[in-house]
Design an enzyme around this catalytic site. Structure first.
Site, PDB file in Angstrom:
ATOM      1  N   ASP A   1      -8.287   4.204   1.643  1.00 15.57           N
ATOM      2  CA  ASP A   1      -7.185   4.327   2.593  1.00 15.57           C
ATOM      3  C   ASP A   1      -7.692   4.864   3.936  1.00 15.57           C
ATOM      4  O   ASP A   1      -8.120   6.023   4.019  1.00 15.57           O
ATOM      5  CB  ASP A   1      -6.133   5.272   1.992  1.00 15.57           C
TER       6      ASP A   1
ATOM      7  N   ASN B   1       2.407   1.462   4.118  1.00 11.33           N
ATOM      8  CA  ASN B   1       2.769   0.211   4.812  1.00 11.33           C
ATOM      9  C   ASN B   1       2.624   0.337   6.332  1.00 11.33           C
ATOM     10  O   ASN B   1       3.407  -0.220   7.095  1.00 11.33           O
ATOM     11  CB  ASN B   1       4.201  -0.247   4.435  1.00 11.33           C
TER      12      ASN B   1
ATOM     13  N   CYS C   1      -1.047   0.989   7.472  1.00  9.62           N
ATOM     14  CA  CYS C   1      -2.489   0.736   7.688  1.00  9.62           C
ATOM     15  C   CYS C   1      -2.951  -0.524   6.950  1.00  9.62           C
ATOM     16  O   CYS C   1      -3.168  -1.572   7.570  1.00  9.62           O
ATOM     17  CB  CYS C   1      -3.327   1.918   7.239  1.00  9.62           C
ATOM     18  N   ARG C   2      -3.117  -0.433   5.618  1.00  6.34           N
ATOM     19  CA  ARG C   2      -3.770  -1.524   4.885  1.00  6.34           C
ATOM     20  C   ARG C   2      -2.894  -2.745   4.635  1.00  6.34           C
ATOM     21  O   ARG C   2      -3.336  -3.881   4.854  1.00  6.34           O
ATOM     22  CB  ARG C   2      -4.295  -1.007   3.529  1.00  6.34           C
ATOM     23  N   SER C   3      -1.665  -2.526   4.145  1.00  6.46           N
ATOM     24  CA  SER C   3      -0.873  -3.723   3.786  1.00  6.46           C
ATOM     25  C   SER C   3      -0.436  -4.547   5.000  1.00  6.46           C
ATOM     26  O   SER C   3      -0.442  -5.779   4.911  1.00  6.46           O
ATOM     27  CB  SER C   3       0.302  -3.387   2.851  1.00  6.46           C
TER      28      SER C   3
ATOM     29  N   CYS D   1       0.856  -1.194   0.000  1.00  7.84           N
ATOM     30  CA  CYS D   1       0.000   0.000   0.000  1.00  7.84           C
ATOM     31  C   CYS D   1       0.887   1.238   0.000  1.00  7.84           C
ATOM     32  O   CYS D   1       2.116   1.112  -0.150  1.00  7.84           O
ATOM     33  CB  CYS D   1      -0.968  -0.019   1.187  1.00  7.84           C
TER      34      CYS D   1
HETATM   35  P1  4NP Z   1      -1.637   2.927   4.058  1.00 10.90           P
HETATM   36  O1  4NP Z   1      -2.097   4.369   4.602  1.00 10.90           O
HETATM   37  O2  4NP Z   1      -1.145   3.164   2.654  1.00 10.90           O
HETATM   38  O3  4NP Z   1      -2.877   2.088   4.098  1.00 10.90           O
HETATM   39  O4  4NP Z   1      -0.563   2.443   5.015  1.00 10.90           O
HETATM   40  C1  4NP Z   1      -1.238   5.477   4.685  1.00 10.90           C
HETATM   41  C2  4NP Z   1      -0.392   5.598   5.761  1.00 10.90           C
HETATM   42  C3  4NP Z   1       0.436   6.711   5.880  1.00 10.90           C
HETATM   43  C4  4NP Z   1       0.387   7.693   4.906  1.00 10.90           C
HETATM   44  C5  4NP Z   1      -0.466   7.546   3.817  1.00 10.90           C
HETATM   45  C6  4NP Z   1      -1.276   6.450   3.704  1.00 10.90           C
HETATM   46  N1  4NP Z   1       1.208   8.847   5.027  1.00 10.90           N
HETATM   47  O5  4NP Z   1       1.035   9.784   4.232  1.00 10.90           O
HETATM   48  O6  4NP Z   1       2.079   8.857   5.930  1.00 10.90           O
END
Ligand code: 4NP
Length: 160
Positions: free
Chosen positions: A125, A11, A13-15, A8
């Protein structure tokens, strides 16, 4: 051994949620030794910050009694494309970003998780929506369909 990398944007939240949901599904089928499962980011900023799993993902995994270990964000690298058999993204933007990093998908290893279900679409997300329940529902549905696909494809996971 089937090697799966969930990817994702961040890395955190989702993955990682997909990594531990899928590890638990594989374990419940007694297939843990047949799989290597990991997760990675398309962006490098969380790796630079040594960011761990988001509290929303931890809370949801705990609520669903899915065990998880500590995991720190790392950015996908070109060598991951060589090593892993399946690179499973959460949304279209992830796919574009993965292709920029690893080059063209010549071996057709890159998929979107919900493309294995009867409702192919992006997983939103929770970093932006704040809705980890929705992410979990999508991720568990996608992981279940992906595992079913693999078991059919690989004759019940018996591929070396
Ligand atoms: P993920 O969500 O892609 O599901 O892990 C996010 C986590 C952090 C950020 C963006 C999306 N960020 O901008 O730090």
């Amino acid at each position: 051994m089937i090697k799966v990398l969930f990817v994702c944007l961040g890395n955190i939240c989702r993955s990682p949620m997909a990594e531990f949901v899928f590890k638990q599904m594989v374990a419940e089928k007694g297939l843990s030794e047949k799989f290597y499962i990991d997760s990675a980011a398309t962006e490098g900023f969380n790796e630079m910050c040594h960011a761990g799993i988001h509290h929303g993902t931890r809370k949801k995994l705990t609520e669903m009694q899915i065990s998880f270990e500590e995991h720190y964000s790392r950015q996908i690298r070109p060598r991951d494309y060589v090593y892993f058999d399946y690179i499973i993204a959460m949304d279209d933007r992830n796919i574009d970003d993965i292709l920029e990093i690893v080059g063209p998908d010549t071996e057709r290893k890159i998929y979107r998780l919900l493309d294995f279900t009867d409702e192919p679409r992006n997983i939103r997300d929770p970093w932006y929506t704040g809705n980890f329940d929705e992410s979990y529902d999508d991720i568990s549905k996608g992981c279940r369909a992906f595992l079913e696909y693999l078991l059919k494809e690989n004759n019940d996971g018996k591929r070396d």
